[in-house]
Design an enzyme around this catalytic site. Structure first.
Site, short mmCIF file in Angstrom:
data_model
loop_
_atom_site.label_atom_id
_atom_site.label_comp_id
_atom_site.label_asym_id
_atom_site.label_seq_id
_atom_site.Cartn_x
_atom_site.Cartn_y
_atom_site.Cartn_z
CG ASP A 175 -9.52 4.76 0.24
OD1 ASP A 175 -8.88 5.48 0.95
OD2 ASP A 175 -8.97 4.04 -0.51
CD GLU A 228 -5.13 3.84 -2.46
OE1 GLU A 228 -5.80 4.74 -1.95
OE2 GLU A 228 -3.82 4.37 -2.86
CG ASP A 281 -1.90 1.21 1.28
OD1 ASP A 281 -1.85 1.97 0.15
OD2 ASP A 281 -2.46 1.45 2.54
CE LYS A 318 -1.45 7.07 -3.88
NZ LYS A 318 -2.22 6.15 -2.92
#
Length: 597
Positions: free
Chosen positions: A167, A145, A1, A45
């Site tokens: 999420d 995810e 992850d 990211k």
């Protein structure tokens, strides 16, 4: 992850997933790079797969130290007196996770399933695969995810029916609607925003702090972000926090300089010096309401795409550290009429799901995962229109062909521009690739037939095939984003990574030795402050000289000299250490020394 804020690595055995701890004994590894001089970069990211124009338009106020002069289409970050891309930064995090796995299994690990936000586009997915390649990992599968979270949740709870996975991480947001039936996990629809997350909530607090009038101090943007994050996390448990005390805590961490005489000087000049400045949960709700409502609007849109009423949901699984915020849980409960499912750790559930998928792809299990593409894919046609070939929320892998023709007499080539997006015009969509199919025989307009096929693999990575039917002339292109990394640049990074490996290890070991020396010095100084009366002045002066000697040695570039200095200091302090042990022991054995017991 591979996360915006934190990253994790997990494995699965007999469909039971487990997180692997890092060298610090924690399952969670911060997605932060720290230089020897203390310089840090984080949240990179958010920049994955983006070009410099994306950064200028959307992310300039997030404190990234971007080299805008060097950057052309690729983003470069200034770090440790060099320029690195977000891909290279992410590769360093993946290397850390790879190291943890190899230490756990005591053997080389070179394959992995890696999670990505469901709303990552082709460029961002390709950037993630590039980062894995730099880290020495072959990507078995990129898995969304929320889909990974559903895998972990469904197997752990034995859940069946239709669920939403909400999420919200540090930098990205996704909602997916999944059907879970007897080990089959089918994504019905997905949506989100790859530039919305906990960082944005922090940023709203930063803006408010600036509006309060913070000045006359040396706080830079990163310090304000740290303060904002601390306030946000405190408000998860409390109704209000005192900003003054938070600043004092930062001062103790040496974030504020000695030039700042009072925390109040950092805030509103008009306020009396004895006033306190409180930050309430209700104020936080007010400042961030537009962000929270944006997540609910996306949630509503995804339900519409899935043709599902909110009442038909069996539950809403909360994923991502930012879903700990009460404001998010309350908003989701108000919208759905159901209490969100939070009984699985939102920080680890994605990694656990990725591990389950890894086991499925290697040893095999009874689980079947059916994912979808988050964005429509198509081609630019005459007039600048977007012609969709693969619609969003199509199950992947997917392939679709469509025939086109020439629009001019004697046309011998056709420009093919591959697009991604939901808009009607090409200019409003993202261009993924542009190439020319040449060798078309000169024929009247509308006579030549060109078949274009878009092929989307299980990772969501796109390939394009164009074929002219009369001649059989064909061209196949694996889409590489035109603002991403070229093969040559990737090769250069790989070579550089290998060339610098030995030097990087040497520098790391040297820094570790310096840290150990500093820790030993601090511990001895503290011991002398507490129990210095146990030893004669001559011995205390001797130890203080040894401390100064090691402090000087720490400046050396020779690791062995520093390690020898650490050994010498510990040897010199051995007698003092024995005296401290005897003192502590005597409290429990009537004043006797250790040697007398």
């Amino acid at each position: 992850d591979l996360g915006t804020t934190n990253s994790l690595v997990a494995y699965s055995s007999e469909e039971k997933p487990f997180c692997i701890k890092n060298d610090d004994g924690s399952e969670i590894t911060p997605s932060i790079l720290i230089a020897n001089n203390g310089e840090q970069i984080s949240s990179f990211k958010r920049l994955m797969g983006l070009g410099i124009e994306d950064y200028k338009n959307k992310l300039q106020n997030f404190g990234f130290n971007v080299d805008e002069e060097k950057s052309d289409k690729i983003i470069y970050l200034n770090f440790e007196n060099k320029k690195i891309t977000p891909v290279e930064a992410s590769a360093e995090i993946l290397k850390k996770l790879k190291h943890c796995a190899e230490k756990h299994f005591e053997k080389t690990v070179n394959k992995a399933v890696i999670t990505v936000p469901a709303y990552f586009n082709d460029a961002q997915r390709q950037a993630t695969k590039d980062a894995a390649k730099l880290a020495g990992l072959q990507v078995l599968r990129l898995i969304n995810e929320p889909t990974a979270a559903a895998l972990a949740y469904g197997l752990d709870k034995g859940s069946e029916g239709t669920y939403a996975v909400f999420d919200l991480g540090g930098g990205t947001f996704d909602v997916s609607i999944l059907s879970m039936q007897m080990g089959v996990f089918k994504v019905i629809a997905t949506g989100g925003d790859s530039l919305l997350g906990g960082d944005d909530y922090d940023n709203e607090i930063v803006k408010h702090l600036k509006e309060l009038g913070i000045r006359n101090q040396k706080l830079d943007f990163s310090d304000l972000r740290k303060l904002a994050k601390e306030i946000k996390e405190s408000l998860t448990e409390k109704e209000e926090v005192c900003i003054n005390s938070s600043l004092q805590a930062l001062a103790k961490q040496s974030i504020l300089t000695s030039e700042t005489n009072s925390t109040m000087d950092c805030f509103v000049a008009e306020a009396p010096r004895n006033d306190t400045i409180d930050f309430t949960r209700s104020k936080f709700y007010e400042l961030t309401n537009h962000l929270t409502q944006k997540t609910i609007k996306i949630f509503e849109e995804v339900l519409t795409q899935a043709d599902i009423e909110v009442e038909d949901l069996q539950g809403v699984v909360m994923v991502g550290g930012s879903t700990r915020m009460p404001v998010i849980r309350e908003a989701v409960e108000k919208f759905t009429g159901k209490k969100p499912l939070t009984d699985i750790n939102p920080d680890t559930v994605v990694a656990l799901g990725a591990a389950i998928q890894a086991e499925t792809l290697t040893r095999g299990t009874n689980n079947l995962l059916l994912d979808v593409t988050p964005l429509s894919l198509g081609l630019e046609t005459y007039g600048g229109l977007m012609e969709v070939l693969i619609s969003r929320n199509t199950a992947i892998p997917a392939s679709h062909s469509q025939k086109f023709t020439t629009y001019e007499d004697g046309q011998t080539a056709m420009k093919i521009q591959v697009l991604q997006g939901e808009r009607e015009f090409a200019k409003d969509c993202r261009s993924l690739a542009l190439f020319n199919l040449i060798g078309i025989p000169p024929m009247p307009a509308g006579t030549a037939i060109i078949e274009v096929t878009l092929m989307l693999d299980a990772d969501g990575i796109l390939s394009v095939r164009a074929k002219e039917e009369t001649t059989g002339k064909e061209q196949i292109v694996e889409v590489k984003p035109n603002y991403g990394l070229t093969s040559e640049e990737m090769e250069k990074m790989l070579v550089s990574s290998m060339e610098q490996a030995r030097d990087d290890i040497t520098k790391r070991l040297l820094q570790e030795a310096r840290v150990e020396a500093d820790l030993n010095i601090k511990n001895l100084k503290k011991a002398l402050e507490v129990d210095g009366e146990l030893i004669p002045d001559e011995y205390q002066n001797y130890l203080e000289n040894q401390i100064k000697k090691l402090q000087n040695t720490m400046r050396s570039e020779n690791r062995e000299e520093i390690e020898a200095g650490i050994f010498a200091l510990n040897k010199a302090a051995h007698e003092f250490a024995d005296m401290r042990v005897s003192k502590a022991f005597s409290k429990y054995v009537g004043g006797k020394k250790v040697s007398e017991v």
